[in-house]
Design a protein around this motif. Sequence first.
Motif, PDB file in Angstrom:
ATOM      1  N   THR A 320     -24.435 -13.182  30.192  1.00 54.87           N
ATOM      2  CA  THR A 320     -23.883 -13.348  28.847  1.00 54.87           C
ATOM      3  C   THR A 320     -23.220 -12.060  28.375  1.00 54.87           C
ATOM      4  OG1 THR A 320     -25.562 -14.999  28.299  1.00 54.87           O
ATOM      5  CG2 THR A 320     -24.470 -13.895  26.461  1.00 54.87           C
ATOM      6  N   MET A 357     -18.321 -20.592  28.583  1.00 55.56           N
ATOM      7  CA  MET A 357     -19.554 -20.400  27.843  1.00 55.56           C
ATOM      8  C   MET A 357     -19.364 -20.658  26.349  1.00 55.56           C
ATOM      9  SD  MET A 357     -21.834 -19.312  30.105  1.00 55.56           S
ATOM     10  CE  MET A 357     -21.596 -19.071  31.866  1.00 55.56           C
ATOM     11  N   THR A 385     -26.640 -18.404  24.653  1.00 54.58           N
ATOM     12  CA  THR A 385     -25.468 -18.895  25.386  1.00 54.58           C
ATOM     13  C   THR A 385     -25.728 -20.308  25.884  1.00 54.58           C
ATOM     14  OG1 THR A 385     -25.420 -16.673  26.355  1.00 54.58           O
ATOM     15  CG2 THR A 385     -23.746 -18.205  27.093  1.00 54.58           C
ATOM     16  N   LEU A 387     -23.910 -23.188  28.644  1.00 56.48           N
ATOM     17  CA  LEU A 387     -22.922 -23.396  29.695  1.00 56.48           C
ATOM     18  C   LEU A 387     -22.058 -24.605  29.348  1.00 56.48           C
ATOM     19  CD1 LEU A 387     -21.919 -22.695  32.592  1.00 56.48           C
ATOM     20  CD2 LEU A 387     -23.703 -24.236  33.445  1.00 56.48           C
TER      21      LEU A 387
END
Length: 584
Positions: A320, A357, A385, A387
Amino acid sequence: MIMQFIKNVGFVLIALMAMTSCEKEFLNEANPNGVSTDIYWANLEETESTLTSVYGGMLNTYLLNIPAENLRADMAFPRERTRITGAGVPFYYQQFNSSNSTIGDKWDACYQVAFRANQVIEALQKLEGSVDEDRWVLQMAQARFLRGLVHHYLHSTFNEGRIIIRDKVPQSLADFNKPVASSEEVIAFFRDDLKYAYDHLPATYPPGNEGRATAAAAATVLANSYLYEGEYEEAKTLYKDVIENPDYGLELVEDMNLLWTEAGEFNKESIFEINYTLDFQLEDSQFDEESFNSRLARFTAPINLGGGGQETFTPVAWLTHAYRTEKMDTLDDRNYVVGDDGQTRLRTATLRTSAMMAMVDDLDTPYYLQAFAARAANFARLTFTYLKKYTNHDIVADEGETGLTGWKSGRNVVVNRLAEVHLNLAECQIKTGEIDAALANINAIRARWGLILLGPSTTPDRTFDGVAYDATSLMNRLMYVEKPLELSFEGHAIRAIDLRRWGITQQRFRELAERKFSVVDYDYTAEDGSTVTHRESLLVEGEATPSGTPIVEYELTAENYNPDVHAYYPIPLGEVQNNSSIDN
């Protein structure tokens, strides 16, 4: 389209599979009621039906095993950090063993594809010379590609490459009870299949055949097998063919609307892609590996937007942070947007970060039909975060709107794409002393994303970092930045295999266990103009401040990892117990 054909013939193939999966003790007796291959596979229409079932076997989510493969690398964390549970825990903490059901499911999924491919191959061998030669060759090449592919997958993830070669349909108990072959024998076997496929598959297919294997797919997988063994010259020749051959029609896509979106499925960068759909059999269980939908959206979407489940995984802190701190090329107009105040400013996240992201401070990229991620996702439980690559963030407001449940997604899975080929070719070039050529391949990808380019300046309309890279520094850059950020969570165990073959897995876990990150609160503006706070959602590097919460990762992983035990999966316990020829 191939997916439509899968549906039409599925009921026949399921029946055939049921017939061939009877108890082993009956396999050495003739079944007077069984379907003979001499009767069923009597023409190319019937072999085509079975070939379609081979592609259908690729739908099994355990074949690529994306959650586990990334959890056992340095990419993913299991579920939420305030609730570390689920099927991914043994992989993240390097505690898996031969009794783990996920490992057994992956083994079975790969060999199921091999079994079905062998059905096609043997049927075609019986028809050779009596049917249309071009159609015969095309079917044989696809079947051998898929058989070679799964043997390559098994070789690169199980038992130091010593796996069972399944080169024919078992007819007796002895055929099932096969010993493992040496790694060298396995390589020779699957390369022979892949070379045949490369020589005989077409560069492209007519519209309606999306998802079928091409010569570029065979070249890519074959080249990867050479790269994995350090045979760089052989790999380079194949990678260059994939990049330079105009017949393939491949190119790096720059349109963000075509990157990990429904509109971008089978785009010009895609080399091999698994085709999921919600158009058929939604009544099937989400855990039915013969169904045509994927669970990956469920496992990667925010909980408040239809995500969740035992195999949930999220990006880790170092990854991240690497995305958040990528440097944009300020000479690239794509990196500028007009803010709410009407003034032009730089984007709050790079194009690559925004495509791959969802982060709380990316204010310029829509997410689940909201203007930006902070308005859509709750970023709760220390999750900083999400995906995007396997979710439906571009077409719905919640995953539950896709297949009547968040468990069912029609989003395709890209297995190989052109960016991977550029990066793997760059590695080969670094290893053979071609630093400028390697930089060119890496920079082709960075330019696509509007990122600062590497090396001395070569053109005034781009920004370069000005670093004089040598083989060591550029290889480090490839290992720790370029490849993991470009290919995160993609393909077949890319990161886990790379860390192992580069010999850095243990070192990597130890380094990450020492890195310090924390999360702090983040304020954003709601649609009504009010200020809203996402608690503990913005990741920063360094020791936690009084207002921050520490993020602890990889400490136990670094302690547990043993390359003799964890570099490869063991042969599953079920195979050991049921195969009398296995001595593991």
